[in-house]
Design a protein around this motif. Sequence first.
Motif, PDB file in Angstrom:
ATOM      1  N   SER A 125      -1.869  13.975   0.687  1.00 53.57           N
ATOM      2  CA  SER A 125      -1.133  13.773  -0.568  1.00 53.57           C
ATOM      3  C   SER A 125      -1.555  12.487  -1.280  1.00 53.57           C
ATOM      4  O   SER A 125      -1.182  12.272  -2.427  1.00 53.57           O
ATOM      5  CB  SER A 125       0.368  13.704  -0.283  1.00 53.57           C
ATOM      6  OG  SER A 125       0.644  12.560   0.503  1.00 53.57           O
ATOM      7  N   VAL A 126      -2.313  11.608  -0.590  1.00 52.21           N
ATOM      8  CA  VAL A 126      -2.553  10.263  -1.134  1.00 52.21           C
ATOM      9  C   VAL A 126      -4.000  10.108  -1.583  1.00 52.21           C
ATOM     10  O   VAL A 126      -4.920  10.443  -0.854  1.00 52.21           O
ATOM     11  CB  VAL A 126      -2.225   9.183  -0.073  1.00 52.21           C
ATOM     12  CG1 VAL A 126      -2.492   7.791  -0.630  1.00 52.21           C
ATOM     13  CG2 VAL A 126      -0.777   9.304   0.371  1.00 52.21           C
ATOM     14  N   ASN A 127      -4.168   9.592  -2.804  1.00 48.31           N
ATOM     15  CA  ASN A 127      -5.520   9.302  -3.276  1.00 48.31           C
ATOM     16  C   ASN A 127      -5.903   7.847  -2.993  1.00 48.31           C
ATOM     17  O   ASN A 127      -6.983   7.566  -2.524  1.00 48.31           O
ATOM     18  CB  ASN A 127      -5.633   9.581  -4.780  1.00 48.31           C
ATOM     19  CG  ASN A 127      -6.997   9.182  -5.322  1.00 48.31           C
ATOM     20  OD1 ASN A 127      -7.159   8.135  -5.924  1.00 48.31           O
ATOM     21  ND2 ASN A 127      -8.007   9.994  -5.047  1.00 48.31           N
ATOM     22  N   GLU A 128      -5.008   6.922  -3.290  1.00 51.60           N
ATOM     23  CA  GLU A 128      -5.337   5.512  -3.106  1.00 51.60           C
ATOM     24  C   GLU A 128      -4.058   4.714  -2.873  1.00 51.60           C
ATOM     25  O   GLU A 128      -2.995   5.064  -3.400  1.00 51.60           O
ATOM     26  CB  GLU A 128      -6.068   4.997  -4.352  1.00 51.60           C
ATOM     27  CG  GLU A 128      -6.760   3.685  -4.123  1.00 51.60           C
ATOM     28  CD  GLU A 128      -7.790   3.365  -5.198  1.00 51.60           C
ATOM     29  OE1 GLU A 128      -7.641   3.857  -6.335  1.00 51.60           O
ATOM     30  OE2 GLU A 128      -8.734   2.608  -4.900  1.00 51.60           O
ATOM     31  N   THR A 129      -4.172   3.645  -2.103  1.00 49.25           N
ATOM     32  CA  THR A 129      -2.991   2.870  -1.717  1.00 49.25           C
ATOM     33  C   THR A 129      -3.279   1.383  -1.786  1.00 49.25           C
ATOM     34  O   THR A 129      -4.397   0.960  -1.498  1.00 49.25           O
ATOM     35  CB  THR A 129      -2.627   3.163  -0.233  1.00 49.25           C
ATOM     36  OG1 THR A 129      -2.644   4.557  -0.028  1.00 49.25           O
ATOM     37  CG2 THR A 129      -1.281   2.591   0.139  1.00 49.25           C
ATOM     38  N   ALA A 130      -2.259   0.596  -2.125  1.00 51.55           N
ATOM     39  CA  ALA A 130      -2.337  -0.850  -1.910  1.00 51.55           C
ATOM     40  C   ALA A 130      -1.069  -1.252  -1.176  1.00 51.55           C
ATOM     41  O   ALA A 130       0.025  -0.819  -1.558  1.00 51.55           O
ATOM     42  CB  ALA A 130      -2.430  -1.593  -3.233  1.00 51.55           C
ATOM     43  N   VAL A 131      -1.193  -2.036  -0.126  1.00 54.69           N
ATOM     44  CA  VAL A 131       0.023  -2.498   0.549  1.00 54.69           C
ATOM     45  C   VAL A 131       0.085  -4.020   0.550  1.00 54.69           C
ATOM     46  O   VAL A 131      -0.935  -4.706   0.570  1.00 54.69           O
ATOM     47  CB  VAL A 131       0.159  -1.970   2.005  1.00 54.69           C
ATOM     48  CG1 VAL A 131       0.068  -0.468   2.070  1.00 54.69           C
ATOM     49  CG2 VAL A 131      -0.827  -2.625   2.930  1.00 54.69           C
ATOM     50  N   TYR A 188       2.032  16.159  -6.041  1.00 56.63           N
ATOM     51  CA  TYR A 188       2.874  15.573  -4.984  1.00 56.63           C
ATOM     52  C   TYR A 188       3.913  14.622  -5.580  1.00 56.63           C
ATOM     53  O   TYR A 188       3.678  13.986  -6.595  1.00 56.63           O
ATOM     54  CB  TYR A 188       2.021  14.815  -3.972  1.00 56.63           C
ATOM     55  CG  TYR A 188       1.199  15.722  -3.095  1.00 56.63           C
ATOM     56  CD1 TYR A 188       1.774  16.365  -1.998  1.00 56.63           C
ATOM     57  CD2 TYR A 188      -0.158  15.930  -3.356  1.00 56.63           C
ATOM     58  CE1 TYR A 188       1.020  17.190  -1.182  1.00 56.63           C
ATOM     59  CE2 TYR A 188      -0.923  16.756  -2.543  1.00 56.63           C
ATOM     60  CZ  TYR A 188      -0.331  17.385  -1.459  1.00 56.63           C
ATOM     61  OH  TYR A 188      -1.074  18.201  -0.650  1.00 56.63           O
ATOM     62  N   ASP A 189       5.053  14.542  -4.894  1.00 59.64           N
ATOM     63  CA  ASP A 189       6.123  13.653  -5.325  1.00 59.64           C
ATOM     64  C   ASP A 189       6.801  13.132  -4.057  1.00 59.64           C
ATOM     65  O   ASP A 189       7.080  13.913  -3.135  1.00 59.64           O
ATOM     66  CB  ASP A 189       7.119  14.459  -6.169  1.00 59.64           C
ATOM     67  CG  ASP A 189       8.178  13.583  -6.809  1.00 59.64           C
ATOM     68  OD1 ASP A 189       8.449  13.770  -8.002  1.00 59.64           O
ATOM     69  OD2 ASP A 189       8.757  12.708  -6.106  1.00 59.64           O
ATOM     70  N   LEU A 190       7.050  11.837  -4.005  1.00 59.18           N
ATOM     71  CA  LEU A 190       7.634  11.246  -2.788  1.00 59.18           C
ATOM     72  C   LEU A 190       8.983  11.869  -2.435  1.00 59.18           C
ATOM     73  O   LEU A 190       9.341  11.971  -1.264  1.00 59.18           O
ATOM     74  CB  LEU A 190       7.817   9.738  -2.965  1.00 59.18           C
ATOM     75  CG  LEU A 190       6.563   8.868  -2.900  1.00 59.18           C
ATOM     76  CD1 LEU A 190       6.905   7.421  -3.212  1.00 59.18           C
ATOM     77  CD2 LEU A 190       5.890   8.992  -1.530  1.00 59.18           C
ATOM     78  N   ASP A 191       9.709  12.309  -3.464  1.00 61.97           N
ATOM     79  CA  ASP A 191      11.060  12.803  -3.218  1.00 61.97           C
ATOM     80  C   ASP A 191      11.181  14.319  -3.308  1.00 61.97           C
ATOM     81  O   ASP A 191      12.268  14.853  -3.527  1.00 61.97           O
ATOM     82  CB  ASP A 191      12.033  12.097  -4.172  1.00 61.97           C
ATOM     83  CG  ASP A 191      12.012  10.601  -3.906  1.00 61.97           C
ATOM     84  OD1 ASP A 191      12.183  10.223  -2.727  1.00 61.97           O
ATOM     85  OD2 ASP A 191      11.758   9.817  -4.842  1.00 61.97           O
ATOM     86  N   LEU A 192      10.069  14.994  -3.139  1.00 61.73           N
ATOM     87  CA  LEU A 192      10.088  16.457  -3.049  1.00 61.73           C
ATOM     88  C   LEU A 192       9.549  16.849  -1.672  1.00 61.73           C
ATOM     89  O   LEU A 192       8.851  16.054  -1.022  1.00 61.73           O
ATOM     90  CB  LEU A 192       9.206  17.066  -4.142  1.00 61.73           C
ATOM     91  CG  LEU A 192       9.757  16.968  -5.572  1.00 61.73           C
ATOM     92  CD1 LEU A 192       8.751  17.536  -6.570  1.00 61.73           C
ATOM     93  CD2 LEU A 192      11.102  17.677  -5.699  1.00 61.73           C
ATOM     94  N   PRO A 193       9.862  18.074  -1.245  1.00 57.79           N
ATOM     95  CA  PRO A 193       9.348  18.484   0.063  1.00 57.79           C
ATOM     96  C   PRO A 193       7.831  18.348   0.111  1.00 57.79           C
ATOM     97  O   PRO A 193       7.142  18.623  -0.871  1.00 57.79           O
ATOM     98  CB  PRO A 193       9.768  19.951   0.170  1.00 57.79           C
ATOM     99  CG  PRO A 193      10.933  20.077  -0.735  1.00 57.79           C
ATOM    100  CD  PRO A 193      10.704  19.112  -1.859  1.00 57.79           C
ATOM    101  N   GLY A 211       8.528  25.174   1.504  1.00 61.17           N
ATOM    102  CA  GLY A 211       9.305  25.682   2.633  1.00 61.17           C
ATOM    103  C   GLY A 211       9.663  24.609   3.648  1.00 61.17           C
ATOM    104  O   GLY A 211      10.387  24.875   4.610  1.00 61.17           O
ATOM    105  N   SER A 212       9.191  23.386   3.444  1.00 65.71           N
ATOM    106  CA  SER A 212       9.518  22.333   4.414  1.00 65.71           C
ATOM    107  C   SER A 212      10.794  21.616   3.976  1.00 65.71           C
ATOM    108  O   SER A 212      11.091  21.516   2.786  1.00 65.71           O
ATOM    109  CB  SER A 212       8.362  21.342   4.483  1.00 65.71           C
ATOM    110  OG  SER A 212       8.793  20.157   5.070  1.00 65.71           O
ATOM    111  N   ARG A 245       8.143  11.394   1.372  1.00 67.15           N
ATOM    112  CA  ARG A 245       8.397  10.013   1.795  1.00 67.15           C
ATOM    113  C   ARG A 245       8.536   9.919   3.319  1.00 67.15           C
ATOM    114  O   ARG A 245       7.945   9.059   3.969  1.00 67.15           O
ATOM    115  CB  ARG A 245       9.689   9.555   1.108  1.00 67.15           C
ATOM    116  CG  ARG A 245       9.964   8.090   1.149  1.00 67.15           C
ATOM    117  CD  ARG A 245      11.287   7.800   0.446  1.00 67.15           C
ATOM    118  NE  ARG A 245      11.231   7.971  -1.000  1.00 67.15           N
ATOM    119  CZ  ARG A 245      10.720   7.065  -1.847  1.00 67.15           C
ATOM    120  NH1 ARG A 245      10.223   5.949  -1.389  1.00 67.15           N
ATOM    121  NH2 ARG A 245      10.714   7.291  -3.142  1.00 67.15           N
ATOM    122  N   GLU A 246       9.324  10.849   3.873  1.00 66.60           N
ATOM    123  CA  GLU A 246       9.538  10.862   5.329  1.00 66.60           C
ATOM    124  C   GLU A 246       8.256  11.242   6.065  1.00 66.60           C
ATOM    125  O   GLU A 246       7.913  10.680   7.096  1.00 66.60           O
ATOM    126  CB  GLU A 246      10.657  11.858   5.691  1.00 66.60           C
ATOM    127  CG  GLU A 246      12.046  11.367   5.324  1.00 66.60           C
ATOM    128  CD  GLU A 246      12.284   9.935   5.821  1.00 66.60           C
ATOM    129  OE1 GLU A 246      12.042   9.689   7.014  1.00 66.60           O
ATOM    130  OE2 GLU A 246      12.664   9.078   4.995  1.00 66.60           O
TER     131      GLU A 246
END
Length: 650
Positions: free
Chosen positions: A550-556, A578-583, A587-588, A593-594
């Motif tokens: 689901s992730v293309n690029e990240t900075a932490v 993709y959305d952090l607050d959607l399944p 069906g999941s 986020r989780e």
Amino acid sequence: MDKTEKSTDQQKLANHNGDQVVSPNNKVIERAIVKDWDREIQKGEDIEKYWAMEAEQLDWFKKWDEVLDESEKPYYKWFVGGKINLAYNAIDRWIKTEKRNKIAILYTNERGDEIKLTYYELYREINKMANALLNLGIKKGDTVSMYLPMCPELVISMLACTKIGAVHSAIYSGLSSVAVVERINDIKSKVVITADGTYRRGKIINLKSVIDEAMLQCPTVQTVVLVNHTGRYNDVADLRGNEIFYERLIEGEGDSCYNEVMDAEDPLFILYTSGSTGKPKGVLHTTGGYMVGIATTLRNVFDIHDNDLWWSTGDAGWITGHSYTIYAPLLLGSTTLIYEGAPDFPDPGVWWKIVEKYGVTKFYTAPTAIRHLMRFGKKYTKLYNLDSLKILGSVGEPINYEAWKWMYEEIGKCRTPIMDTWWQTETGMHMIAPMPVADLKPGSATKPLPGVNIAIVDEEGAEVKKGKKGYLVITKPWPSMFRSLYNDEERFEEVYWNHFPDGYYKTGDMARMDEDGYIWIEGRSDDVLKIAGHRVGAVEVESAFNSHPSVNETAVIGKEDPVKGQLIKAFLILNNGYDLDLPFKDGSNTMLREELKRHVRHSLGPVAVLGEMVSVDSLPKTKSGKIMRRILKAKEAGEDLGDTSTLDDL
Ligand code: ATP
Ligand code: MG
């Protein structure tokens, strides 16, 4: 437990690729100039002997008396007493050979325009410009600034300066007038060479207006030379008193010019760093050692043959552009492709179209470009024939496994090795990098090159055990090392030389060495998070996120926490849909986020305590495409953003 220590399990997972080793195929081995990687590295054990041998590939007006002078550490001198000229070695000496009519530079851009200049044509253009600069009163040691797009006149101007011994300073053409003023005033340039504009995403970006604004505050500049690159100016009447068209300037100039006899240690250029970690530093490079270092490393790392078509996408506003887009390929008598424009305009296939059209054989780019192009999937790499490619390369940031894999499979079709090259503006040349015959481990820049000495040490400068993370230092001088920060010896000594034992150069990066002696760059020491007594590199955590579909690029960054010290805050660019607050998937019941929390914990172990995740459209990056975590940190803490002169706000 040592704070830098991590459990074996974590270590294995940190790279997300297990123990994958990618070996070169027979064709790569057959072609390779260097057949035995380990032996070549051994040859470099005696640094003076090795680099003196490599220096023989250049034409010296006078050979050196001493290879290395260490008497005034950290102000090292290489090839002491040697006399040489860069333009002579990059251009003039080829004119006398069968390379005379070979294409030296092949310019193209996002519009599909094309300009080809043979060595002989380039030679004459450089000479005209060199004569013109002399007529403007430029002498050996004077500084000339350039604010130009990637165009033939930039290459010509840089080489014209080196021909007469002027010190050039190229400023990336995307920087603002404030940054331009700082960089010109810092080095007190008398001449500035600029252009009317540059092509970017179908538009013409006005460069002249930036220079107009800058000139209000640059008292040392006597002449502004204007390249009418996009044809915006038709009339001399458009120009001010101290401005002159490039074409007018060189008109009537003779097409031969002497080469200034330069001392090996005479200044060659000044270039500012990317500004990822703070105020950009004005790095000073000198002549002889720099040339030896870049020519040797390009030949060995990218296996350059006479019939290669080399393409480095690095802009000449940065070190990659200086060392490997322009100078090293010409020093080797190769053909170098220079490209102006965006990597995704008119569509994300533009680079692959160029590879097919010209038959590019070696292609060198940055992970940021790869991650960007990955977003468009496989469609565009499939549209074009990329069979001409033999070797690929990466520079600028650690390359995460997903980007590596995409490059290997989609661009190289699993045939072409990827040379992950670790180096810096300060090092001038590749320092840690493989050669085509090497066994690769995706994500590792492999081993120090011959004649390069690296160690990974703790705070006190003692070497850490294999597998442990520590500070990456360079333990012996190398020929293309920078000689100082321009006009700032104090900062030079303080930032790079005073921290560790005598003679250890502090790179500012963290790394670890695995059992096979392969080096894994873990990112900058400024970006290390301290979580419950453990040190975790931002890059490790980002790679873990990036390995999720689901992730293309990240900075932490680390977010202060009263109990844990720091928690991880992640800024994520999610792939489409993709959305952090959607399944996470149809069906999941699990929200993305989780799922990501689980995924990262699984990769890194319990140390990965996630504080916060936010989804963003873009990340703050330098204009050269590197993630600027310091900007995210400053915003988070509500602090001043510091020097933002190289922040990409497009
Ligand atoms: P500043 O010094 O102003 O903060 P910067 O370090 O980004 O900016 P550069 O000299 O352009 O300026 O970049 C060198 C840095 O880039 C290295 O110190 C390293 O952190 C990173 N880097 C370059 N190549 C690689 C690579 N192949 N793998 C990992 N990191 C890399
Ligand atoms: Mg740096």
